[in-house]
Design an enzyme around this catalytic site. Structure first.
Site, PDB file in Angstrom:
ATOM      1  N   TYR A 160       0.841  -1.211   0.000  1.00  0.00           N
ATOM      2  CA  TYR A 160       0.000   0.000   0.000  1.00  0.00           C
ATOM      3  C   TYR A 160       0.874   1.258   0.000  1.00  0.00           C
ATOM      4  O   TYR A 160       0.353   2.363  -0.135  1.00  0.00           O
ATOM      5  CB  TYR A 160      -0.936   0.058   1.224  1.00  0.00           C
ATOM      6  CG  TYR A 160      -1.906  -1.084   1.381  1.00  0.00           C
ATOM      7  CD1 TYR A 160      -2.105  -2.015   0.367  1.00  0.00           C
ATOM      8  CD2 TYR A 160      -2.640  -1.250   2.552  1.00  0.00           C
ATOM      9  CE1 TYR A 160      -2.996  -3.072   0.520  1.00  0.00           C
ATOM     10  CE2 TYR A 160      -3.533  -2.296   2.714  1.00  0.00           C
ATOM     11  CZ  TYR A 160      -3.705  -3.207   1.704  1.00  0.00           C
ATOM     12  OH  TYR A 160      -4.585  -4.244   1.879  1.00  0.00           O
ATOM     13  N   HIS A 180       0.558 -11.711   2.020  1.00  0.00           N
ATOM     14  CA  HIS A 180      -0.525 -10.981   1.339  1.00  0.00           C
ATOM     15  C   HIS A 180      -1.331 -11.871   0.372  1.00  0.00           C
ATOM     16  O   HIS A 180      -2.546 -11.777   0.318  1.00  0.00           O
ATOM     17  CB  HIS A 180       0.077  -9.778   0.599  1.00  0.00           C
ATOM     18  CG  HIS A 180      -0.863  -8.632   0.436  1.00  0.00           C
ATOM     19  ND1 HIS A 180      -0.457  -7.325   0.452  1.00  0.00           N
ATOM     20  CD2 HIS A 180      -2.204  -8.580   0.244  1.00  0.00           C
ATOM     21  CE1 HIS A 180      -1.501  -6.528   0.286  1.00  0.00           C
ATOM     22  NE2 HIS A 180      -2.577  -7.275   0.152  1.00  0.00           N
TER      23      HIS A 180
HETATM   24  P1  NDP Z   1     -14.387  -1.401   1.776  1.00  0.00           P
HETATM   25  O1  NDP Z   1     -15.400  -2.461   1.530  1.00  0.00           O
HETATM   26  O2  NDP Z   1     -13.895  -1.154   3.143  1.00  0.00           O
HETATM   27  O3  NDP Z   1     -14.981  -0.048   1.154  1.00  0.00           O
HETATM   28  C1  NDP Z   1     -14.265   1.157   1.185  1.00  0.00           C
HETATM   29  C2  NDP Z   1     -15.042   2.193   0.349  1.00  0.00           C
HETATM   30  O4  NDP Z   1     -16.332   2.431   0.938  1.00  0.00           O
HETATM   31  C3  NDP Z   1     -14.342   3.518   0.303  1.00  0.00           C
HETATM   32  O5  NDP Z   1     -14.572   4.042  -0.996  1.00  0.00           O
HETATM   33  C4  NDP Z   1     -15.057   4.375   1.359  1.00  0.00           C
HETATM   34  O6  NDP Z   1     -15.043   5.723   0.930  1.00  0.00           O
HETATM   35  C5  NDP Z   1     -16.467   3.801   1.309  1.00  0.00           C
HETATM   36  N1  NDP Z   1     -17.134   3.777   2.622  1.00  0.00           N
HETATM   37  C6  NDP Z   1     -16.653   3.319   3.802  1.00  0.00           C
HETATM   38  N2  NDP Z   1     -17.570   3.391   4.780  1.00  0.00           N
HETATM   39  C7  NDP Z   1     -18.677   3.917   4.214  1.00  0.00           C
HETATM   40  C8  NDP Z   1     -19.970   4.237   4.716  1.00  0.00           C
HETATM   41  N3  NDP Z   1     -20.292   4.024   5.992  1.00  0.00           N
HETATM   42  N4  NDP Z   1     -20.889   4.770   3.833  1.00  0.00           N
HETATM   43  C9  NDP Z   1     -20.575   4.978   2.541  1.00  0.00           C
HETATM   44  N5  NDP Z   1     -19.369   4.695   2.011  1.00  0.00           N
HETATM   45  C10 NDP Z   1     -18.422   4.171   2.842  1.00  0.00           C
HETATM   46  O7  NDP Z   1     -13.172  -1.699   0.774  1.00  0.00           O
HETATM   47  P2  NDP Z   1     -11.585  -1.842   0.820  1.00  0.00           P
HETATM   48  O8  NDP Z   1     -11.234  -2.522  -0.450  1.00  0.00           O
HETATM   49  O9  NDP Z   1     -10.909  -0.583   1.149  1.00  0.00           O
HETATM   50  O10 NDP Z   1     -11.326  -2.901   1.997  1.00  0.00           O
HETATM   51  C11 NDP Z   1     -11.020  -2.543   3.328  1.00  0.00           C
HETATM   52  C12 NDP Z   1      -9.573  -2.829   3.665  1.00  0.00           C
HETATM   53  O11 NDP Z   1      -9.265  -4.217   3.463  1.00  0.00           O
HETATM   54  C13 NDP Z   1      -8.549  -2.108   2.788  1.00  0.00           C
HETATM   55  O12 NDP Z   1      -8.463  -0.730   3.080  1.00  0.00           O
HETATM   56  C14 NDP Z   1      -7.324  -2.897   3.098  1.00  0.00           C
HETATM   57  O13 NDP Z   1      -6.804  -2.494   4.348  1.00  0.00           O
HETATM   58  C15 NDP Z   1      -7.876  -4.329   3.154  1.00  0.00           C
HETATM   59  N6  NDP Z   1      -7.731  -5.083   1.886  1.00  0.00           N
HETATM   60  C16 NDP Z   1      -6.964  -6.235   1.887  1.00  0.00           C
HETATM   61  C17 NDP Z   1      -6.800  -6.998   0.752  1.00  0.00           C
HETATM   62  C18 NDP Z   1      -5.965  -8.239   0.805  1.00  0.00           C
HETATM   63  O14 NDP Z   1      -5.681  -8.836  -0.239  1.00  0.00           O
HETATM   64  N7  NDP Z   1      -5.543  -8.702   1.962  1.00  0.00           N
HETATM   65  C19 NDP Z   1      -7.407  -6.619  -0.536  1.00  0.00           C
HETATM   66  C20 NDP Z   1      -8.234  -5.423  -0.439  1.00  0.00           C
HETATM   67  C21 NDP Z   1      -8.389  -4.708   0.738  1.00  0.00           C
HETATM   68  P3  NDP Z   1     -14.426   6.947   1.841  1.00  0.00           P
HETATM   69  O15 NDP Z   1     -13.034   6.558   2.238  1.00  0.00           O
HETATM   70  O16 NDP Z   1     -14.486   8.102   0.909  1.00  0.00           O
HETATM   71  O17 NDP Z   1     -15.366   7.062   3.008  1.00  0.00           O
END
Ligand code: NDP
Length: 279
Positions: A51, A109
């Site tokens: 990241y 990962h």
């Molecule tokens: P999420 O499912 O957590 O969704 C994040 C998105 O939703 C962002 O665009 C955020 O926007 C928006 N959001 C969050 N809360 C709300 C809410 N209450 N209402 C409306 N919109 C909302 O997706 P991620 O892919 O980010 O997954 C979470 C974490 O998982 C990652 O950040 C990472 O740390 C991890 N991850 C791990 C992976 C792996 O292979 N191990 C792969 C992918 C992710 P905003 O920020 O503008 O609020």
């Protein structure tokens, strides 16, 4: 401030059931977002070498008034460094980038089964734990066959497996395997990146019934499934919303309705760990 319930992993480490995903949280804005999340009650921060924000997360850890011992910081080993020596050095580089003395959790990962060096990577994490670089070790995106191989070849099972899990891909079989073998499930993209859940009529109905948002309904579903969640939000109001899920409960019927949203092709980007490789 909301007090987030904790669970204990099979090696004794206690972690909160909700943490902050930090993908894309970088620089001063990222530090500000993470600090406000910590002030709101978050104590688990999920980063990764890939990241490119371990420095941002480490800076927030140093600037907050919350003691280091009260925070759980997770990072992850990238696929290009699975060879034993590379992996051991990468954990140290991860620590230097964050300017931390240890990580609480360090995860592989992706298994990258075609390259097939994940057992070596796991042996390096076992050594990293012995040396005190990390307190607990786990994996992401490992299928049961990969986990079995770690157990057979090293005798050590990960404490946790962080997998893609949201209503369109509920991972029922994988979760059952975890429960049977004492591996904690953690959901990545728990909100499915908000790509489809807002349009679902059933989720809308359940949300109205409880006076909660759709995001809160989905996060509560994960919690009742027994999965640790790491929703990412840069914004304070959403960060607060995402941990305000402990004052109501979904019925068995509501849980079943959400679980039925699953589809065999429900992964967001079709990243099947049996063949997908990430470096
Ligand atoms: P999420 O499912 O957590 O969704 C994040 C998105 O939703 C962002 O665009 C955020 O926007 C928006 N959001 C969050 N809360 C709300 C809410 N209450 N209402 C409306 N919109 C909302 O997706 P991620 O892919 O980010 O997954 C979470 C974490 O998982 C990652 O950040 C990472 O740390 C991890 N991850 C791990 C992976 C792996 O292979 N191990 C792969 C992918 C992710 P905003 O920020 O503008 O609020």
């Amino acid at each position: 401030m909301i007090d987030i319930p904790k669970i204990t992993l099979h090696d004794g480490l206690e972690i909160p059931t909700v943490g902050l995903g930090t993908y894309n949280l970088k620089g001063e804005d990222g530090v500000t977002s993470i600090l406000q999340a910590i002030d709101a009650g978050y104590r688990l921060l999920d980063t990764a070498y890939n990241y490119e924000n371990e420095g941002t997360v480490g800076e927030a850890v140093r600037r907050t008034g919350v003691p280091r011992r009260d925070l759980i910081v997770t990072s992850k080993l990238p696929g290009r460094y699975h060879a034993y020596d590379d992996a051991l050095i990468t954990v140290q580089e991860s620590l230097f980038r964050a300017r931390l003395e240890y990580y609480d959790l360090y995860l592989i990962h992706w298994p990258n089964p075609i390259t097939d060096k994940y057992v070596e990577a796991w042996e390096a994490l076992i050594e990293a734990k012995k040396r005190g670089y990390v307190r607990s070790i786990g994996v992401c995106n490992f299928l049961p066959e990969h986990l079995e191989r770690l157990r057979q070849e090293t005798g050590v099972l990960p404490v946790m497996n962080q997998i893609e899990l949201h209503p369109a891909f509920n991972q029922e079989a994988q979760r059952k395997w975890h429960v049977a073998n004492g591996v904690q499930t953690q959901s990545w993209s728990p909100l499915g990146r908000m790509a489809y859940i807002l349009e679902d009529d059933n989720l809308q109905l359940i949300a109205s019934h409880h006076g909660k948002s759709i995001a809160q309904i989905v996060l509560r579903w994960h919690y009742q499934l027994g999965s640790v969640i790491i929703p990412k939000s840069a914004r304070l109001e959403r960060q607060q919303e995402n941990i305000d899920i402990f004052d109501f409960a979904l019925s068995e019927d509501e849980m079943a309705v959400i679980s039925r949203m699953t589809r065999p092709d429900g992964r967001q980007k079709g990243q099947d760990p049996a063949e997908y490789e990430e470096f």
